[in-house]
Design an enzyme around this catalytic site. Structure first.
Site: not given
Length: 476
Positions: A16, A120, A251, A254, A336
């Site tokens: 990132r 990811k 995204d 979560r 998560h």
């Protein structure tokens, strides 16, 4: 030909960085070259070209990074299945549900500010993190890449993904769900299109906020663990008299939630609800939560006949522990949640929303009732404060050493799974080093204000003994 990454982008759980400063197209291309090379070597250079699924989130920079990543993968001799714009769990689904796909990469900045982006990764069904990511860095610096000419194909997988999520309601009488009224907030993140398609198929009444994908996040920041970001959802639930509300990060991996009265249902509290549902049919099963979770969760899992397991924070670490233990359910305070009972074991906030509807129906209680049954605990928010990168892990080691060799009267037990978590008669406190930033993270929980104050004083005492202090809190 070689490539040097900015060292700040190669993080523990993912890659990132800041677009135009620490991350750009050349980095994406090098990630593709390195990941593709590792995959080809794993399956055998003389074997048929392996296939990698690639998806991306709604950030302005994501299409540019996707283009370069695909170039890198195909130049290493991998075939690419492009699934386009979507939530991270949709990419995980593409990787998990197709035998021909042996790796997956999602381009996403998650909940970071809009000028960030990242990657990811999944490698042959397992999380790709930690030493794997550092290896990509070394391969880039050495130009240690395979050459080849892979092909690309595109696949619209959204409808299939939604169908699979709906299986989370299998066995539930639709009449038990038809009266539900639910609010959903996509926060202009990548989950928006899937959320529209999913709720169109769900029984009950559904009210949606901010499903238009917009990488500038014009309404609020897409991080549902920050209570201020739930204000719009809370207002919607109150105005429409809804049963509960669900929110997503940028995204879609979560989840955040509120009940019908507007109370936040934190990550560990959601896990208590999911555990009550899951353990009905899986007595004795292991339920994993990270070290930041409430003691009430671990007690509740045990009371329900499950086996609670405290593990390290980090979605990649939790997923790996689930595979090792065969746990059907796991979660983190960060939202998560991982279902491996009748799903694939990855973190999917959309599916977690479906499973919240299912849990309410199967347990015969409203989400507000389920939230109300959770014992009240007083706890601090996650306190994050800056510490020099070279000092953060040694400081935790010093605290752990002191408390295990000379714990003092007030310490009942010390857990060093991830940092140091200390149990006392007042409750517990945690001090750990972040794997992704130059910060220490602290948290404390008690059943009284006085107890909480004593726990925080113990944290400050240990920091002082290591020449540190708990400064102003910093963001994620």
């Amino acid at each position: 030909m070689s490539h040097n990454f900015d060292p700040t982008v190669l993080r523990e759980y993912d890659i990132r960085g800041i677009i135009g400063q620490t991350l750009g197209a050349d980095d994406a291309r090098a990630i593709g070259r390195g990941f593709g090379t590792l995959l080809r070597r794993e399956v055998g250079l003389d074997q048929e070209a392996p296939c990698v699924a690639v998806g991306y989130d709604g950030r302005v920079s994501s299409p540019m990074l996707e283009h370069a990543l695909v170039e890198g993968l195909t130049a290493s001799g991998c075939n690419v299945l492009r699934i386009g714009l979507g939530a991270t769990p949709m990419l995980y689904y593409a990787e998990a549900s197709r035998d021909e796909v042996q790796g997956g990469i999602q381009i996403t900045g998650s909940h970071n500010p809009s000028n960030y982006n990242g990657f990811k990764m999944v490698f042959q069904g397992r999380p790709f993190f930690g030493a794997d990511i550092q290896r990509l860095g070394r391969m880039g610096a050495e130009g240690d890449w395979c050459d080849g000419a892979g092909s690309t194909a595109s696949l619209d997988i959204l409808g299939e993904y939604v169908e699979r999520m709906l299986e989370g309601l299998d066995g539930i009488d639709e009449a038990a769900l038809s009266g539900l009224k639910v609010g959903w907030d996509a926060g202009n993140g990548a989950a928006g299109p899937a959320l529209e398609a999913l709720t169109a198929r769900l029984p009950g009444e559904h009210h949606l906020l901010f499903t238009e994908v917009d990488g500038h996040f014009p309404n609020h920041h897409p991080d549902p663990t920050v209570e201020a970001n739930l204000a719009d959802l809370r207002a919607l639930v109150a105005a429409k008299n809804l049963d509960f509300g669900v929110a997503f990060d940028g995204d879609g991996d979560r989840i955040g939630a509120i009940d019908g009265t507007g109370r936040v249902i934190w990550g560990d509290q959601l896990l208590m609800i999911y555990a009550e549902d899951a353990l009905r049919t899986r007595p004795g099963a292991t339920v994993i939560a990270d070290v930041k979770a409430s003691r009430a969760l671990f007690d509740r899992v045990a009371d329900l006949g499950g086996t609670p397991l405290m593990w390290k924070t980090g979605h990649s670490l939790i997923k790996s522990k689930m595979k090792e233990t065969g746990a059907p359910l796991a979660g983190e305070m960060s939202g998560h949640v991982f279902f491996a009972d009748s799903y694939y074991g990855f973190d999917d906030a959309l599916y977690a929303g479906v499973r919240l509807l299912a849990a309410s129906a199967r347990l015969g209680k409203s989400v507000t009732e389920l939230r109300g049954a959770i014992p009240p605990m007083l706890n601090t928010p996650e306190m994050r404060f800056q510490v020099d990168e070279a000092r953060k892990f040694p400081a935790i080691a010093e605290v752990t050493e002191r408390l295990t060799t000379d714990p003092g009267e007030h310490v009942e037990s010390v857990n060093a799974t991830d940092g140091v978590r200390v149990n006392t008669k007042d409750g517990w406190w945690l001090l750990r080093a972040s794997n992704t930033q130059d910060v220490l993270v602290a948290r404390a929980e008690s059943d009284s204000e006085e107890g909480l104050e004593r726990l925080i004083a113990q944290i400050d005492e240990q920091l002082e003994l290591s020449g540190l202090e708990r400064g102003e809190s910093v963001g994620h």
